[in-house]
Design a protein around this motif. Structure first.
Motif, mmCIF file in Angstrom:
data_model
loop_
_atom_site.group_PDB
_atom_site.id
_atom_site.type_symbol
_atom_site.label_atom_id
_atom_site.label_comp_id
_atom_site.label_asym_id
_atom_site.label_seq_id
_atom_site.Cartn_x
_atom_site.Cartn_y
_atom_site.Cartn_z
ATOM 1 N N SER A 1 0.822 -1.213 0.000
ATOM 2 C CA SER A 1 0.000 0.000 0.000
ATOM 3 C C SER A 1 0.855 1.261 0.000
ATOM 4 O O SER A 1 0.334 2.380 0.112
ATOM 5 N N HIS A 2 2.166 1.091 -0.145
ATOM 6 C CA HIS A 2 3.105 2.223 -0.144
ATOM 7 C C HIS A 2 2.921 3.090 -1.383
ATOM 8 O O HIS A 2 2.710 2.593 -2.488
ATOM 9 N N ARG A 3 3.011 4.399 -1.184
ATOM 10 C CA ARG A 3 3.020 5.386 -2.262
ATOM 11 C C ARG A 3 4.310 6.189 -2.107
ATOM 12 O O ARG A 3 4.599 6.657 -1.014
ATOM 13 N N TYR A 4 5.041 6.361 -3.168
ATOM 14 C CA TYR A 4 6.310 7.073 -3.039
ATOM 15 C C TYR A 4 6.126 8.581 -2.924
ATOM 16 O O TYR A 4 7.033 9.294 -2.507
ATOM 17 N N ALA A 5 4.915 9.068 -3.260
ATOM 18 C CA ALA A 5 4.605 10.491 -3.114
ATOM 19 C C ALA A 5 3.092 10.639 -3.031
ATOM 20 O O ALA A 5 2.341 9.766 -3.485
ATOM 21 N N SER A 6 2.667 11.751 -2.492
ATOM 22 C CA SER A 6 1.239 12.032 -2.382
ATOM 23 C C SER A 6 0.604 12.051 -3.778
ATOM 24 O O SER A 6 1.174 12.603 -4.724
ATOM 25 N N GLY A 7 -0.548 11.403 -3.908
ATOM 26 C CA GLY A 7 -1.253 11.375 -5.184
ATOM 27 C C GLY A 7 -0.794 10.285 -6.135
ATOM 28 O O GLY A 7 -1.369 10.124 -7.212
ATOM 29 N N LYS A 8 0.243 9.542 -5.755
ATOM 30 C CA LYS A 8 0.728 8.436 -6.599
ATOM 31 C C LYS A 8 0.026 7.148 -6.189
ATOM 32 O O LYS A 8 -0.438 7.003 -5.072
ATOM 33 N N TRP A 9 -0.025 6.207 -7.097
ATOM 34 C CA TRP A 9 -0.668 4.932 -6.830
ATOM 35 C C TRP A 9 0.181 4.077 -5.906
ATOM 36 O O TRP A 9 1.413 4.159 -5.913
#
Length: 172
Positions: A52-60
């Motif tokens: 469920s990790h996202r490397y940045a806000s708004g990324k999948w």
């Protein structure tokens, strides 16, 4: 049929970013079969806490990327099918971002997503096995540009590689 048989006029330059990820010796059906194993192993090997990790806000998230691969394969194989059947009706593009929220990918167990991927891939392979070289050479209109049935299919394999490379670079 290998990727080296594909001509640049069979796809919009945008899809070159995916198609050019492929070795010139890759054969279409074999590429789908090998890709099934690679994608399955890649996502199955992800630690649970990364899914469920996202490397940045708004990324999948990683789960959402896997869902995106499934959704995209379904759409591109539909394009492949319609074009291979010599349907000259222009095919619309799709907004990948609006597909994500209703997919509920982050709430699905990884096993369910992998089963969905595998079932989709088997259906794609079955379709490819049913098409002749002549069928795969048909060219239609998709997302405003020319696309052959085989280019639609090859795009899927390269698209998978593109996203796995992105995960390796930005998520892990």
């Amino acid at each position: 049929m290998t990727i080296k048989d594909l001509n640049e006029n069979e796809f919009d330059p945008y899809y070159g970013r995916y198609i050019h990820k492929l070795s010139e010796h890759i054969e279409l059906t074999e590429g789908f079969q090998n890709g099934k194993t690679k994608v399955f192993q890649f996502f199955n090997s992800m630690p649970e806490n990364k899914l469920s990790h996202r490397y940045a806000s708004g990324k999948w998230s990683i789960k959402e990327i896997l869902q995106h691969l499934v959704d995209t394969e379904r759409i591109f194989m539909y394009r492949c099918f319609r074009i291979a059947r010599n349907d000259k009706t222009p095919l619309a593009g799709f907004d990948q971002n609006i597909y994500m929220s209703p997919s509920g990918a982050d709430n699905k167990p990884i096993d369910l997503l992998l089963n969905e991927f595998t079932a989709t891939r088997y259906a794609s392979i079955a379709l490819l096995d049913s098409l002749s070289a002549e069928d795969l050479n048909c060219i239609g209109k998709s997302n405003g540009g020319a696309m052959s049935a085989r280019a639609a299919a090859f795009t899927i394999i390269g698209h998978d590689i593109w996203h796995m490379d992105t995960i390796k670079e930005k998520y892990l």
